[in-house]
Scaffold this motif. Structure first.
Motif, PDB file in Angstrom:
ATOM      1  N   ARG A   1      29.241  39.373 -15.427  1.00  0.00           N
ATOM      2  CA  ARG A   1      29.718  40.654 -16.275  1.00  0.00           C
ATOM      3  C   ARG A   1      28.498  41.353 -17.052  1.00  0.00           C
ATOM      4  NH1 ARG A   1      34.631  42.510 -14.819  1.00  0.00           N
ATOM      5  NH2 ARG A   1      35.829  40.466 -14.187  1.00  0.00           N
ATOM      6  N   ARG A   2      28.448  42.377 -16.788  1.00  0.00           N
ATOM      7  CA  ARG A   2      27.241  43.265 -17.678  1.00  0.00           C
ATOM      8  C   ARG A   2      27.622  44.817 -17.385  1.00  0.00           C
ATOM      9  NH1 ARG A   2      24.070  42.198 -12.782  1.00  0.00           N
ATOM     10  NH2 ARG A   2      23.496  44.408 -11.839  1.00  0.00           N
TER      11      ARG A   2
ATOM     12  N   ARG B   1      28.893  48.112 -20.217  1.00  0.00           N
ATOM     13  CA  ARG B   1      29.974  48.241 -21.022  1.00  0.00           C
ATOM     14  C   ARG B   1      30.638  49.786 -20.443  1.00  0.00           C
ATOM     15  NH1 ARG B   1      31.010  45.699 -25.462  1.00  0.00           N
ATOM     16  NH2 ARG B   1      29.520  44.142 -26.039  1.00  0.00           N
TER      17      ARG B   1
ATOM     18  N   LEU C   1      33.709  52.244 -21.074  1.00  0.00           N
ATOM     19  CA  LEU C   1      34.897  52.719 -21.938  1.00  0.00           C
ATOM     20  C   LEU C   1      35.809  53.657 -21.268  1.00  0.00           C
ATOM     21  CD1 LEU C   1      36.396  52.812 -24.811  1.00  0.00           C
ATOM     22  CD2 LEU C   1      34.662  54.533 -25.417  1.00  0.00           C
TER      23      LEU C   1
ATOM     24  N   GLU D   1      36.620  46.431 -13.498  1.00  0.00           N
ATOM     25  CA  GLU D   1      36.796  45.173 -13.730  1.00  0.00           C
ATOM     26  C   GLU D   1      36.012  44.214 -12.556  1.00  0.00           C
ATOM     27  OE1 GLU D   1      39.417  44.781 -17.680  1.00  0.00           O
ATOM     28  OE2 GLU D   1      40.244  44.249 -15.612  1.00  0.00           O
TER      29      GLU D   1
ATOM     30  N   VAL E   1      32.185  45.181 -18.132  1.00  0.00           N
ATOM     31  CA  VAL E   1      33.051  44.774 -19.278  1.00  0.00           C
ATOM     32  C   VAL E   1      33.821  46.193 -19.455  1.00  0.00           C
ATOM     33  CG1 VAL E   1      32.985  44.045 -21.488  1.00  0.00           C
ATOM     34  CG2 VAL E   1      31.269  43.083 -19.920  1.00  0.00           C
TER      35      VAL E   1
ATOM     36  N   SER F   1      36.683  48.461 -21.711  1.00  0.00           N
ATOM     37  CA  SER F   1      37.701  48.468 -22.876  1.00  0.00           C
ATOM     38  C   SER F   1      38.614  49.827 -22.652  1.00  0.00           C
ATOM     39  CB  SER F   1      36.853  48.292 -24.275  1.00  0.00           C
ATOM     40  OG  SER F   1      35.843  49.503 -24.428  1.00  0.00           O
TER      41      SER F   1
ATOM     42  N   GLU G   1      33.074  52.100 -30.313  1.00  0.00           N
ATOM     43  CA  GLU G   1      32.874  51.821 -29.057  1.00  0.00           C
ATOM     44  C   GLU G   1      32.272  52.653 -28.131  1.00  0.00           C
ATOM     45  OE1 GLU G   1      35.781  49.557 -26.688  1.00  0.00           O
ATOM     46  OE2 GLU G   1      37.159  49.533 -28.592  1.00  0.00           O
TER      47      GLU G   1
ATOM     48  N   ARG H   1      28.572  52.236 -28.060  1.00  0.00           N
ATOM     49  CA  ARG H   1      28.174  51.195 -27.294  1.00  0.00           C
ATOM     50  C   ARG H   1      28.002  51.104 -25.781  1.00  0.00           C
ATOM     51  NH1 ARG H   1      31.001  48.390 -31.530  1.00  0.00           N
ATOM     52  NH2 ARG H   1      32.638  48.020 -29.784  1.00  0.00           N
ATOM     53  N   ALA H   2      28.652  52.169 -25.521  1.00  0.00           N
ATOM     54  CA  ALA H   2      29.167  52.290 -23.995  1.00  0.00           C
ATOM     55  C   ALA H   2      27.948  52.824 -23.296  1.00  0.00           C
ATOM     56  CB  ALA H   2      30.423  53.134 -23.765  1.00  0.00           C
ATOM     57  N   ASP H   3      28.082  52.208 -21.906  1.00  0.00           N
ATOM     58  CA  ASP H   3      26.855  52.448 -20.928  1.00  0.00           C
ATOM     59  C   ASP H   3      27.483  53.806 -20.114  1.00  0.00           C
ATOM     60  OD1 ASP H   3      24.787  50.583 -21.406  1.00  0.00           O
ATOM     61  OD2 ASP H   3      26.386  49.085 -20.745  1.00  0.00           O
TER      62      ASP H   3
ATOM     63  N   ALA I   1      27.355  51.659 -15.103  1.00  0.00           N
ATOM     64  CA  ALA I   1      26.963  50.710 -16.240  1.00  0.00           C
ATOM     65  C   ALA I   1      26.228  49.529 -15.969  1.00  0.00           C
ATOM     66  CB  ALA I   1      28.641  50.463 -16.784  1.00  0.00           C
TER      67      ALA I   1
END
Length: 253
Positions: free
Chosen positions: A118-119, A121, A123, A143, A148, A150, A169, A172-174, A247
């Protein structure tokens, strides 16, 4: 055999004389596809691109979908995903692959054999609850590819204050996926806030002049937010795939 790791292991076994070269040749003979007569299943795609082929249920019979899914699973795909599958089709896939999972709203059924590290992010934000089928198609695909993910649903521009819950979020998102029908305006809003790439997914949700998603598509395509890219109408699969790739690369040290 679809992964680089499996092929490396096979070649190492040949080099150490644990596997006969003729046997290795037989194992590799299934590359790069498996011919089922009605379909040529691309068992080599994961080796080339790092993501296995996805089976589109629409336009296929239940028997065809089950055969393709089984062929991918037998070939060693890290995951097998069938999209746009109706109830009977999902049930048939689960009968053939008993440990498969399904999501009714997304019309998807899948099994994961090997989970990637898992790597990255991703959103996913939607304008309305009616966009849920596309949202979850994108989520499942991202997924399965190791991102990861959300999800925040129903934060469209008719009640823009709801975006306050998304902002932490977003920072922080990629990569961000914005799913919106009607006027598609949420994609421009997010595109004007996010520092990372944003992928707009127009949906066929809306009345009258929404024209089955074409209005949202055109609105996203002519957005003034220059960090926004757009996929086709209702294309959660494409958005989830691209978002996960972006991401995961962004998260590499």
């Amino acid at each position: 055999m679809t992964s680089r790791r499996e092929i490396d292991e096979l070649l190492e076994a040949v080099a150490s004389h644990d596997v006969d070269p003729a046997e290795a040749a037989d194992r590799l003979s299934g590359l790069p596809f498996r011919d089922l007569g009605f379909a040529r299943v691309d068992t080599h795609r994961e080796l080339r691109q790092g993501a296995p082929e996805v089976v589109l249920g629409e336009g296929k019979t239940i028997e065809q979908v089950v055969a393709i899914a089984a062929a991918l699973d037998e070939a060693g795909a890290s995951s097998v995903l069938v999209t746009r599958a109706h109830n009977e089709m999902r049930a048939a896939v689960r009968a053939a692959i008993p440990d498969a999972l399904e999501h009714e709203l997304a019309r998807a059924v899948w099994v994961q054999r090997v989970a990637p590290d898992r790597r990255g992010r991703v959103l996913i934000v939607s304008a309305g609850t009616s966009d849920g089928s596309v949202v979850h198609e994108a989520r499942i695909r991202a997924e399965l590819l190791g991102a990861v993910v959300s999800v925040h649903e129903d934060v469209g521009v008719a009640g823009l204050h709801r975006l306050s819950l998304v902002m932490p979020e977003l920072e922080r998102a990629d990569c961000v996926v914005v799913v919106a029908g009607m006027d598609g305006a949420l994609a421009s809003v997010i595109g004007g806030l996010a520092a990372c790439p944003v992928i707009g997914v127009p949906t066929s949700v809306g009345y009258g002049s929404a024209e089955g998603g074409r209005t949202a598509l055109n609105a996203m395509l002519c957005s003034c937010a220059d960090g926004l890219a757009v996929v086709g109408i209702d294309d959660g699969l494409g958005a989830g795939t691209v978002a996960a790739r972006i991401a995961r690369r962004a998260a590499v040290p």
